[in-house]
Design an enzyme around this catalytic site. Structure first.
Site, PDB file in Angstrom:
ATOM      1  N   SER A  85      29.072  36.792  38.430  1.00 40.86           N
ATOM      2  CA  SER A  85      28.788  36.747  36.995  1.00 40.86           C
ATOM      3  C   SER A  85      28.051  35.458  36.671  1.00 40.86           C
ATOM      4  CB  SER A  85      30.086  36.786  36.163  1.00 40.86           C
ATOM      5  OG  SER A  85      29.813  36.500  34.788  1.00 40.86           O
ATOM      6  N   TYR A 136      38.462  32.732  35.194  1.00 36.40           N
ATOM      7  CA  TYR A 136      37.511  33.801  35.490  1.00 36.40           C
ATOM      8  C   TYR A 136      36.224  33.211  36.057  1.00 36.40           C
ATOM      9  CZ  TYR A 136      34.231  37.639  34.827  1.00 36.40           C
ATOM     10  OH  TYR A 136      33.265  38.614  35.023  1.00 36.40           O
TER      11      TYR A 136
HETATM   12  N1  LIG Z   1      30.986  43.838  32.059  1.00 37.20           N
HETATM   13  C1  LIG Z   1      30.512  42.609  32.071  1.00 37.20           C
HETATM   14  O1  LIG Z   1      30.113  42.040  31.024  1.00 37.20           O
HETATM   15  C2  LIG Z   1      30.442  41.872  33.352  1.00 37.20           C
HETATM   16  C3  LIG Z   1      31.164  42.282  34.468  1.00 37.20           C
HETATM   17  N2  LIG Z   1      31.089  41.549  35.624  1.00 37.20           N
HETATM   18  C4  LIG Z   1      31.834  41.957  36.800  1.00 37.20           C
HETATM   19  O2  LIG Z   1      31.525  43.299  37.129  1.00 37.20           O
HETATM   20  C5  LIG Z   1      32.593  43.861  37.885  1.00 37.20           C
HETATM   21  C6  LIG Z   1      32.940  45.222  37.327  1.00 37.20           C
HETATM   22  O3  LIG Z   1      33.431  45.022  36.024  1.00 37.20           O
HETATM   23  P1  LIG Z   1      33.184  46.072  34.827  1.00 37.20           P
HETATM   24  O4  LIG Z   1      32.603  47.316  35.358  1.00 37.20           O
HETATM   25  O5  LIG Z   1      32.505  45.345  33.746  1.00 37.20           O
HETATM   26  O6  LIG Z   1      34.695  46.279  34.360  1.00 37.20           O
HETATM   27  P2  LIG Z   1      35.552  47.606  34.095  1.00 37.20           P
HETATM   28  O7  LIG Z   1      36.853  47.086  33.574  1.00 37.20           O
HETATM   29  O8  LIG Z   1      34.772  48.585  33.332  1.00 37.20           O
HETATM   30  O9  LIG Z   1      35.781  48.200  35.565  1.00 37.20           O
HETATM   31  C7  LIG Z   1      36.561  47.491  36.485  1.00 37.20           C
HETATM   32  C8  LIG Z   1      36.780  48.372  37.678  1.00 37.20           C
HETATM   33  O10 LIG Z   1      37.630  47.688  38.591  1.00 37.20           O
HETATM   34  C9  LIG Z   1      38.795  48.470  38.832  1.00 37.20           C
HETATM   35  N3  LIG Z   1      39.963  47.583  38.977  1.00 37.20           N
HETATM   36  C10 LIG Z   1      40.463  46.740  38.046  1.00 37.20           C
HETATM   37  N4  LIG Z   1      41.562  46.129  38.534  1.00 37.20           N
HETATM   38  C11 LIG Z   1      41.758  46.628  39.787  1.00 37.20           C
HETATM   39  C12 LIG Z   1      42.723  46.408  40.789  1.00 37.20           C
HETATM   40  N5  LIG Z   1      43.746  45.564  40.596  1.00 37.20           N
HETATM   41  N6  LIG Z   1      42.603  47.065  41.951  1.00 37.20           N
HETATM   42  C13 LIG Z   1      41.582  47.926  42.147  1.00 37.20           C
HETATM   43  N7  LIG Z   1      40.617  48.181  41.252  1.00 37.20           N
HETATM   44  C14 LIG Z   1      40.727  47.539  40.072  1.00 37.20           C
HETATM   45  C15 LIG Z   1      38.931  49.391  37.628  1.00 37.20           C
HETATM   46  O11 LIG Z   1      39.550  50.594  37.972  1.00 37.20           O
HETATM   47  P3  LIG Z   1      41.126  50.907  37.782  1.00 37.20           P
HETATM   48  O12 LIG Z   1      41.537  50.385  36.437  1.00 37.20           O
HETATM   49  O13 LIG Z   1      41.162  52.386  37.922  1.00 37.20           O
HETATM   50  O14 LIG Z   1      41.810  50.190  38.911  1.00 37.20           O
HETATM   51  C16 LIG Z   1      37.467  49.669  37.315  1.00 37.20           C
HETATM   52  O15 LIG Z   1      36.999  50.712  38.128  1.00 37.20           O
HETATM   53  C17 LIG Z   1      33.740  42.844  37.790  1.00 37.20           C
HETATM   54  O16 LIG Z   1      33.801  42.102  39.000  1.00 37.20           O
HETATM   55  C18 LIG Z   1      33.319  41.928  36.646  1.00 37.20           C
HETATM   56  O17 LIG Z   1      33.851  40.626  36.772  1.00 37.20           O
HETATM   57  C19 LIG Z   1      30.296  40.434  35.737  1.00 37.20           C
HETATM   58  C20 LIG Z   1      29.563  40.013  34.661  1.00 37.20           C
HETATM   59  C21 LIG Z   1      29.576  40.701  33.411  1.00 37.20           C
HETATM   60  N1  LIG Z   2      33.071  39.914  32.364  1.00 36.51           N
HETATM   61  C1  LIG Z   2      32.341  39.075  31.463  1.00 36.51           C
HETATM   62  C2  LIG Z   2      33.229  38.060  30.874  1.00 36.51           C
HETATM   63  O1  LIG Z   2      34.395  38.357  30.652  1.00 36.51           O
HETATM   64  C3  LIG Z   2      31.253  38.319  32.148  1.00 36.51           C
HETATM   65  O2  LIG Z   2      31.384  38.059  33.365  1.00 36.51           O
HETATM   66  O3  LIG Z   2      30.288  37.990  31.461  1.00 36.51           O
END
Ligand SMILES: NC(=O)C1=CN([C@@H]2O[C@H](COP(=O)(O)OP(=O)(O)OC[C@H]3O[C@@H](n4cnc5c(N)ncnc54)[C@H](OP(=O)(O)O)[C@@H]3O)[C@@H](O)[C@H]2O)C=CC1
Ligand SMILES: N[C@@H](C=O)C(=O)O
Length: 262
Positions: free
Chosen positions: A140, A153
């Site tokens: 991120s 985070y």
């Molecule tokens: N959205 C944003 O603004 C940003 C996101 N990111 C990163 O992108 C990645 C994906 O996030 P995003 O798609 O936004 O988030 P979501 O919350 O939409 O999706 C997260 C995914 O991770 C899974 N997950 C969460 N906790 C666990 C766990 N303990 N074990 C296994 N799987 C898990 C969830 O599935 P389930 O609940 O079924 O386990 C889900 O499929 C993350 O690493 C996040 O930090 C980075 C920058 C910006």
């Molecule tokens: N997941 C978002 C912050 O919570 C990000 O990485 O920007």
């Protein structure tokens, strides 16, 4: 025609991981999808099998639980068909450092760092032996920005970016591609889990656009992909300044500015 490598995607039940699953399925890759919510995983798998005809396995796993992580690691070690790991699963926490509980912090670190490095560690030897393979770590922009005061985070994401860049140095010469993807705000459920209404935010990217941009970087074999950053030269300048500082840190004596008088 040689068969495409299978792709294991963590966090594939929704958000960024679900779109990665769709995009790689449309490219013809078989998939292994990992998350906690089996119903959602089943639904994603059923839709993509119907739409694309690829083979999809699901692994219901909580990557903060060692026993579950072991299962996913074993699949990565033993399934020679898997040639791409998308280390995507991750989360954030509500509140700030003073209000986050030690247990919540430990769980977040386990998910965002320990799981990422353990899954990469599970697959890297096999990829290096084969002289090919790809590890995509979803970091991120927050990992570059202590100013955002998302301390835990952001620290986990700084870990992911550093790990990815350093693995590129270690594994690149062995034919293994490692990509760090640094999204900024992207419209997924992560915000709701962090107690933030994403609809009140500006400058939020749609998730499909984020993943498609990240895949452009992937296809170019870019080491660090920052989909929202217009000018690549800013990242290159940042890296050059960091690298220019390093040789000056190897000194027998403390810098003059730290020497006490007398
Ligand atoms: N959205 C944003 O603004 C940003 C996101 N990111 C990163 O992108 C990645 C994906 O996030 P995003 O798609 O936004 O988030 P979501 O919350 O939409 O999706 C997260 C995914 O991770 C899974 N997950 C969460 N906790 C666990 C766990 N303990 N074990 C296994 N799987 C898990 C969830 O599935 P389930 O609940 O079924 O386990 C889900 O499929 C993350 O690493 C996040 O930090 C980075 C920058 C910006
Ligand atoms: N997941 C978002 C912050 O919570 C990000 O990485 O920007």
């Amino acid at each position: 025609m040689s068969k495409l490598p299978a792709v294991l995607i963590t966090g594939a039940s929704t958000g960024i991981g679900e779109v990665y699953a769709e995009r790689f399925a449309r490219r013809g890759h078989d998939l292994v999808l990992v998350a906690r919510n089996k119903a959602r995983l089943d639904a994603v798998a059923a839709r993509l099998i119907q739409e694309t005809g690829v083979s999809i396995d699901i692994i219901q796993a909580d990557l903060t639980r060692v026993a579950d992580l072991d299962i996913v690691e074993a699949r990565l070690r033993e399934d020679a068909a898997i040639g791409v790991l998308i280390n995507n699963a991750g989360g954030n926490l509500r509140g700030g450092f003073l209000t986050q509980t030690p247990d919540d912090v430990a769980r977040l670190v386990a998910l965002n760092t320990t799981a990422v490095v353990r899954l990469a560690s599970a697959v890297a030897p096999r990829f290096a032996e084969a002289g090919t393979g790809a590890i995509v770590n979803i970091s991120s922009v927050v990992g570059l920005a202590p100013e955002f005061a998302l301390s835990v985070y952001g620290a986990t994401k700084a870990f992911v970016t550093f790990l990815s860049q350093s693995l590129s140095v270690e594994l690149g010469p062995k034919g293994v591609y490692v990509q760090a993807v640094l999204p900024a705000a992207t419209r997924t459920e992560i915000w709701e889990h962090s107690g933030i209404d994403v609809n009140t935010m500006s400058g939020v990217m749609e998730v499909a656009e984020l993943v498609d941009a990240a895949l452009v970087g992937y296809d170019r074999r870019e080491a660090v992909t920052i989909p929202p950053l217009p000018d690549a030269a800013q990242w290159e300048t940042y890296q050059a300044a960091r690298q220019a500082m390093l040789p000056n840190t190897r000194q027998e004596h403390a810098a003059e500015r730290y020497r006490t008088a007398g």
